[in-house]
Motif scaffolding. Structure first.
Motif, PDB file in Angstrom:
ATOM      1  N   TRP B  93       1.084  -1.268  -0.065  1.00  0.00           N
ATOM      2  CA  TRP B  93      -0.108  -0.034   0.059  1.00  0.00           C
ATOM      3  C   TRP B  93       0.903   1.173  -0.366  1.00  0.00           C
ATOM      4  CZ3 TRP B  93      -2.887  -2.484   4.696  1.00  0.00           C
ATOM      5  CH2 TRP B  93      -3.383  -3.033   3.920  1.00  0.00           C
ATOM      6  N   LYS B  94       2.197   1.021   0.327  1.00  0.00           N
ATOM      7  CA  LYS B  94       2.631   2.181   0.453  1.00  0.00           C
ATOM      8  C   LYS B  94       2.262   3.556   1.718  1.00  0.00           C
ATOM      9  CE  LYS B  94       5.646   0.579  -3.630  1.00  0.00           C
ATOM     10  NZ  LYS B  94       6.266  -0.905  -3.199  1.00  0.00           N
ATOM     11  N   LEU B  95       2.906   2.871   2.010  1.00  0.00           N
ATOM     12  CA  LEU B  95       2.311   4.183   3.482  1.00  0.00           C
ATOM     13  C   LEU B  95       3.939   3.885   3.264  1.00  0.00           C
ATOM     14  CD1 LEU B  95      -1.138   2.925   4.787  1.00  0.00           C
ATOM     15  CD2 LEU B  95      -0.480   4.042   3.328  1.00  0.00           C
ATOM     16  N   PRO B  96       3.269   5.910   4.417  1.00  0.00           N
ATOM     17  CA  PRO B  96       5.035   5.527   5.875  1.00  0.00           C
ATOM     18  C   PRO B  96       4.769   4.717   6.454  1.00  0.00           C
ATOM     19  CG  PRO B  96       2.806   6.982   5.895  1.00  0.00           C
ATOM     20  CD  PRO B  96       2.405   6.789   4.231  1.00  0.00           C
ATOM     21  N   ILE B  97       6.459   4.921   6.890  1.00  0.00           N
ATOM     22  CA  ILE B  97       6.340   3.438   7.875  1.00  0.00           C
ATOM     23  C   ILE B  97       5.788   3.994   9.313  1.00  0.00           C
ATOM     24  CG2 ILE B  97       8.732   4.734   8.477  1.00  0.00           C
ATOM     25  CD1 ILE B  97       8.041   0.864   8.429  1.00  0.00           C
ATOM     26  N   LEU B  98       5.903   4.877   9.548  1.00  0.00           N
ATOM     27  CA  LEU B  98       4.942   5.174  10.723  1.00  0.00           C
ATOM     28  C   LEU B  98       3.679   4.908  10.465  1.00  0.00           C
ATOM     29  CD1 LEU B  98       6.002   6.301  13.345  1.00  0.00           C
ATOM     30  CD2 LEU B  98       4.817   8.934  13.235  1.00  0.00           C
ATOM     31  N   LEU B  99       2.834   5.331   9.812  1.00  0.00           N
ATOM     32  CA  LEU B  99       1.617   4.683   9.683  1.00  0.00           C
ATOM     33  C   LEU B  99       1.927   3.887  10.097  1.00  0.00           C
ATOM     34  CD1 LEU B  99      -1.044   6.032   9.381  1.00  0.00           C
ATOM     35  CD2 LEU B  99      -1.280   6.093   6.986  1.00  0.00           C
ATOM     36  N   CYS B 100       2.767   2.853   9.074  1.00  0.00           N
ATOM     37  CA  CYS B 100       2.383   1.410   8.954  1.00  0.00           C
ATOM     38  C   CYS B 100       2.360   0.618  10.537  1.00  0.00           C
ATOM     39  CB  CYS B 100       3.867   0.708   8.494  1.00  0.00           C
ATOM     40  SG  CYS B 100       3.606   0.994   6.943  1.00  0.00           S
ATOM     41  N   LEU B 101       3.683   1.490  11.054  1.00  0.00           N
ATOM     42  CA  LEU B 101       4.017   0.663  12.876  1.00  0.00           C
ATOM     43  C   LEU B 101       2.288   0.589  13.569  1.00  0.00           C
ATOM     44  CD1 LEU B 101       7.381   2.261  14.013  1.00  0.00           C
ATOM     45  CD2 LEU B 101       6.504   0.087  12.423  1.00  0.00           C
ATOM     46  N   VAL B 102       1.982   1.731  13.186  1.00  0.00           N
ATOM     47  CA  VAL B 102       0.612   2.246  14.222  1.00  0.00           C
ATOM     48  C   VAL B 102      -0.756   0.902  12.939  1.00  0.00           C
ATOM     49  CG1 VAL B 102      -1.576   3.701  14.141  1.00  0.00           C
ATOM     50  CG2 VAL B 102       0.904   4.429  14.025  1.00  0.00           C
ATOM     51  N   ILE B 103      -0.576   0.812  12.188  1.00  0.00           N
ATOM     52  CA  ILE B 103      -1.514  -0.416  11.922  1.00  0.00           C
ATOM     53  C   ILE B 103      -1.333  -1.680  12.827  1.00  0.00           C
ATOM     54  CG2 ILE B 103      -1.875  -1.802  10.050  1.00  0.00           C
ATOM     55  CD1 ILE B 103      -2.058   0.311   8.145  1.00  0.00           C
ATOM     56  N   VAL B 104       0.533  -1.888  12.873  1.00  0.00           N
ATOM     57  CA  VAL B 104       0.573  -3.163  13.576  1.00  0.00           C
ATOM     58  C   VAL B 104      -0.286  -3.277  14.664  1.00  0.00           C
ATOM     59  CG1 VAL B 104       2.897  -4.435  14.557  1.00  0.00           C
ATOM     60  CG2 VAL B 104       2.920  -3.743  12.144  1.00  0.00           C
ATOM     61  N   MET B 105       0.093  -1.826  15.301  1.00  0.00           N
ATOM     62  CA  MET B 105      -0.598  -2.113  16.945  1.00  0.00           C
ATOM     63  C   MET B 105      -1.882  -2.366  16.825  1.00  0.00           C
ATOM     64  SD  MET B 105       1.620  -1.332  18.999  1.00  0.00           S
ATOM     65  CE  MET B 105       0.486  -1.276  20.913  1.00  0.00           C
ATOM     66  N   LEU B 106      -2.885  -1.504  16.080  1.00  0.00           N
ATOM     67  CA  LEU B 106      -3.868  -1.642  15.486  1.00  0.00           C
ATOM     68  C   LEU B 106      -4.775  -2.942  15.373  1.00  0.00           C
ATOM     69  CD1 LEU B 106      -5.281   1.638  13.665  1.00  0.00           C
ATOM     70  CD2 LEU B 106      -5.546   0.855  16.308  1.00  0.00           C
ATOM     71  N   VAL B 107      -3.787  -3.770  14.224  1.00  0.00           N
ATOM     72  CA  VAL B 107      -3.749  -5.600  14.105  1.00  0.00           C
ATOM     73  C   VAL B 107      -4.491  -6.072  15.273  1.00  0.00           C
ATOM     74  CG1 VAL B 107      -3.367  -7.034  13.281  1.00  0.00           C
ATOM     75  CG2 VAL B 107      -3.612  -4.974  11.769  1.00  0.00           C
ATOM     76  N   ALA B 108      -2.301  -5.849  16.422  1.00  0.00           N
ATOM     77  CA  ALA B 108      -2.875  -6.651  17.810  1.00  0.00           C
ATOM     78  C   ALA B 108      -3.704  -5.758  18.245  1.00  0.00           C
ATOM     79  CB  ALA B 108      -1.578  -5.932  18.011  1.00  0.00           C
ATOM     80  N   LEU B 109      -4.621  -4.614  18.303  1.00  0.00           N
ATOM     81  CA  LEU B 109      -5.439  -4.839  19.851  1.00  0.00           C
ATOM     82  C   LEU B 109      -6.448  -4.435  19.120  1.00  0.00           C
ATOM     83  CD1 LEU B 109      -4.150  -1.113  19.833  1.00  0.00           C
ATOM     84  CD2 LEU B 109      -4.525  -2.632  22.212  1.00  0.00           C
ATOM     85  N   LEU B 110      -7.294  -5.154  17.803  1.00  0.00           N
ATOM     86  CA  LEU B 110      -8.120  -5.818  17.430  1.00  0.00           C
ATOM     87  C   LEU B 110      -8.571  -7.095  17.671  1.00  0.00           C
ATOM     88  CD1 LEU B 110     -10.883  -4.726  15.514  1.00  0.00           C
ATOM     89  CD2 LEU B 110      -9.690  -5.914  13.714  1.00  0.00           C
TER      90      LEU B 110
END
Lengths: 502, 327
Positions: B93-110
């Motif tokens: 998806w070519k997202l900035p790396i910071l946002l990717c790390l946020v996504i990692v957190m969100l997936v785990a929280l979900l």
């Protein structure tokens, strides 16, 4: 006289057994003749079950003389007693619900080798069931049988030991319908005719008179000479059951001022264990709930407290109808519950006095800062209650599991005082508490009602009910069977209402 | 009899378990120092730390769950799965790396929330609920990644700054600092907040807590979400440490986390446990892993020895409990 015909098969004399803090059996006696039904009755805690547990080898550390067929015996475990000819059917049936009838009956005796053959035990069971005329198949699963049928299977299992000469039935009719009970009595006659002696434990005086030859009444761990069941009256039995020396002065009259407002109304409460119970609680009153174990008193309280769902009924607090579906709703309406089983439902044993005291009060403003616990304030609050209630402990950091029963109860009381609950439900407040601490709990309850709180006290201890209550509700089989003002209440009256089975 | 268990009887519960864990750590260190190659060097020390990061975060979260009397079998696969989806966000998806790390957190929280709903609201046994989620997370994250291995940027590349920030900066183990920081966050959460108090209380006697007017379903759910948070952190540091995330992996890592809790004296029966014990447990495992490697022994011996340590740790506790019961 029928009781003089049989030969003496079991004799116990001078049996003495002490538990920590309780003298359960005080030089107790008991005897049993061949082919008789001998009823054993007494209030809860009178020592019946302790006596039976000694008979069947569950308790082996007792003193006294126990003879079977004239030989002195001292059973160390259930198996020894079973091999010597004593079998018991417990009130709480201990069956493996997912196994078949035959597998249950022959558990532990499946075969002599490593492999077990269902065919063999099915045949044996078939013969056994036919012999007793029990209408179940050896391959039926216990789960699919009614309680009555399960009971028959248990009896068949007890009798499948060839040596069995003594059969103990512990409240066998408690869970049976009338027709099932009739069936059971028939089987008992059948066993009697074969010379089996039956010890019949029951609270139901009518059926005791009907089926038994002799009645032994136990009272405070002591034995009273047996009565001839055919000639005595129910009044005789009741009198002997309750007629102890008065240790505690009963309350003479209600201390509730005239015209005191109603703080709690329970109306037509219903669940599967509670059958349409209604009552009112007045401000400053101690309302006693008397009855025998299993009368549905705790279940009623749990409905009021929102711990169990109710099928029907209303709870009205201070004149307003309240929806109570969870204990938090009850607490929000100022109702606190002190469970009969403190260790299971009342306390978190592994936590400190402080943590237990404030457990249900973290939402109070003074006890938290945001998501953080205000530890300093929590400790101060607990310290105050420890001083006020004279809880004996070296520190509020002490774990609750290290406290005595009386002091544990004080921690639970502190928990609800902190919550400022005006209606307190004390369920068996002094169970497992020694005499000294008991008096303190009583004083505490008295001072709570003087402050204007109201108390519902569930108790199976008749002296306690008569000493503490201003008014008494009596229950039996989930029904309210009567209500007595303290001025007119006597042990006989309560016992009669408490055994008013339908 | 009295003489022989003298020392054991002075130390009770947590304290004893911790002394044993520390003792174990010291003994292992000396042992590998003598028999291992270059074990007592800075580089080895750093690699011990390196291998402790993700297990450390998983174990901190796991400690909360285990103290409530539960267990989380899904944390290993959720950790790898969330890192995998973060990788998809970066590579596909070519997202900035910071946002990717946020996504990692969100997936785990979900996934934490799902576990919480299953255990707290629907009353499923934690073992079953999280076993189900283990398979689900293993499958779903691979599907999202189209079963392609995902690569995070290397240290030298433009987006490599995140590795320097999270994992290692000129051979300085930055990850250790984050582990300490979040260990302290976890410690405060467990020891100073209402949530922590209820965590211990529920594990000790859930019925009593419920009857104290506390909605245990809600609080238990929250504990699983907290666990999800730590699993997310583990996912980030896993990505930073290993760069290459392979789909369909991660199962088995939860066992290291459980082992760390147990070595540190947390009881699987609930109600008892400390985070400091857990961290000790994490290091015992890391030292074993690194030390055996320095002796040139095959990886399989780590597994054997970790198993032995887990059994010994629990055995000591069981023996002590039995002795206490008898007296």
């Amino acid at each position: 006289m029928p009781e003089n015909q049989g030969q003496m098969i079991l004799e116990m004399t001078d049996i003495d057994k002490t538990f920590p803090g309780v003298h359960a059996l005080d030089h107790c006696r008991f005897d049993l003749r061949e082919g008789e039904v001998h009823a054993l009755i007494g209030e809860n805690g009178a020592g019946k079950s302790t006596l039976v547990k000694i008979m069947t080898g569950i308790h082996s550390d007792y003193t006294g003389d126990y003879r079977l067929f004239g030989q002195p015996v001292h059973f160390k475990n259930i198996r020894e007693a079973q091999e010597a000819g004593i079998s018991i059917v417990h009130q709480e049936l201990n069956m493996m619900n997912d196994l078949t009838v035959a597998q249950n009956i022959f558990i532990g005796r499946e075969s002599n080798g490593f492999f077990c053959n269902d065919k063999v035990i099915n045949q044996k069971t078939e013969a056994l069931l036919k012999d007793f005329n029990v209408d179940v198949k050896p391959t039926d699963r216990i789960r699919n049988l009614t309680v009555g049928k399960c009971q028959m299977v248990e009896i068949a299992r007890a009798m499948s030991y060839p040596a069995t000469k003594v059969l103990i039935l512990d409240e066998p009719t408690a869970a049976l319908s009338e027709a099932e009970a009739e069936d059971l009595f028939e089987k008992m006659e059948q066993l009697k005719a074969r010379g089996v002696a039956i010890i019949f434990i029951s609270h139901r005086l009518e059926e005791i008179k009907r089926v038994s030859d002799r009645v032994t009444i136990m009272r405070d761990g002591q034995y009273i000479d047996p009565l001839n069941a055919k000639t005595c009256t129910i009044q005789d039995i009741v009198r002997l059951m309750v007629g102890r020396e008065v240790l505690e002065e009963p309350k003479a009259k209600s201390n509730v001022p005239e015209g005191s407002p109603v703080v709690l109304t329970a109306s037509h409460l219903k669940s599967n264990k509670v059958k349409d119970v209604s009552f009112e609680l007045h401000k400053g009153e101690i309302l006693g709930f008397a009855g025998l174990v299993g009368a549905g008193r705790t279940e009623t309280m749990r409905l009021i407290y929102g711990a169990d769902p109710k099928d029907d009924g209303e709870i009205i607090v201070n004149g307003n109808k309240r929806e109570i579906h969870h204990s938090k709703d009850a607490i929000a309406n100022g109702i606190g519950y002190l469970s009969e089983d403190r260790k299971r439902y009342g306390l978190v044993l592994g936590l400190s006095i402080t943590d237990n005291t404030v457990l249900s009060s973290y939402d109070l403003a003074e006890l938290h800062k945001g998501i953080f616990v205000n530890e300093k304030r929590s400790a101060e609050v607990s310290e105050n209650y420890v001083n006020q209630l004279k809880t004996k402990t070296p520190s509020v950091r002490q774990l609750v599991k290290n406290l005595s029963g009386g002091n544990q109860q004080k921690v639970v009381i502190a928990k609800w005082m902190l919550r400022n609950c005006d209606i307190l439900i004390f369920d068996e407040p002094t169970r497992g508490i020694d005499i000294g601490a008991r008096a303190e709990i009583y004083n505490l309850m008295d001072s709570l009602v003087k402050e204007g709180k109201s108390i519902i006290m569930v108790s199976s201890d008749m002296t306690e009910v008569l000493k503490m209550s201003d008014r008494i509700v009596v229950m039996c089989e989930g029904r309210k069977t009567g209500e007595l003002d303290i001025a007119e209440a006597t042990q006989d009256k309560i016992m009669t209402l408490a055994t008013k089975y339908q | 009899m009295k003489e022989s268990n003298g020392i054991l009887s002075y130390l009770k519960g947590d304290a004893l378990q911790k002394v044993i864990a520390v003792g174990c750590l010291v003994v292992l260190y000396i042992f590998f120092g003598i028999f291992g190659n270059h074990f007592l060097t800075f580089n080895t020390f750093v690699s011990i730390l390196d291998s402790s990061y993700y297990i450390g975060f998983l174990a901190v979260g796991m400690t909360f769950i285990v103290i409530t009397g539960g267990i989380d079998l899904s944390c290993g696969t959720v950790m790898v799965g969330s890192a995998l989806i973060g990788g998809v966000a970066y590579n596909v998806w070519k997202l900035p790396i910071l946002l990717c790390l946020v996504i990692v957190m969100l997936v785990a929280l979900l996934f934490g929330l799902c576990n919480g709903l299953l255990v707290g609201k629907l009353n499923l046994p934690p073992f079953i609920a999280t076993l189900g989620m283990q398979f689900i997370s293993l499958g779903i994250c691979s599907v999202v990644a189209k079963v392609q291995t995902q690569t995070y940027p290397s240290l030298k590349s433009v987006d490599g700054w995140f590795k320097q920030l999270i994992y290692k900066n000129h051979n300085f183990p930055v990850g250790a600092i984050w582990l300490i920081v979040f260990f302290i966050v976890g410690w405060i959460l467990l020891n100073k907040t209402i949530l922590g108090r209820y965590t211990y209380a529920m594990g000790s006697n859930e019925d009593a807590v419920e009857l104290s007017g506390i909605q245990t379903s809600k609080w238990k759910m929250l504990v699983y979400v907290v666990n999800g948070f730590f699993v997310g952190l583990a996912g980030i540091i896993y990505a930073a440490t290993y760069s290459t995330i392979t789909p369909q992996t991660g199962n088995g890592q939860e066992m290291y986390a459980i082992a760390a809790c147990v070595i540190g004296g947390t009881s699987l029966a609930g109600g008892v446990g400390t985070l400091s014990g857990t961290i000790l447990g994490v290091f015992v495992i890391s030292v074993l892993k690194t030390g055996l490697l320095s002796m040139g022994l095959p990886v399989q011996w780590q597994q054997v020895l970790i198993g032995v340590v887990v059994l010994l740790a629990v055995l000591v506790d069981v023996i002590r409990a039995q002795k206490a019961k008898r007296t």
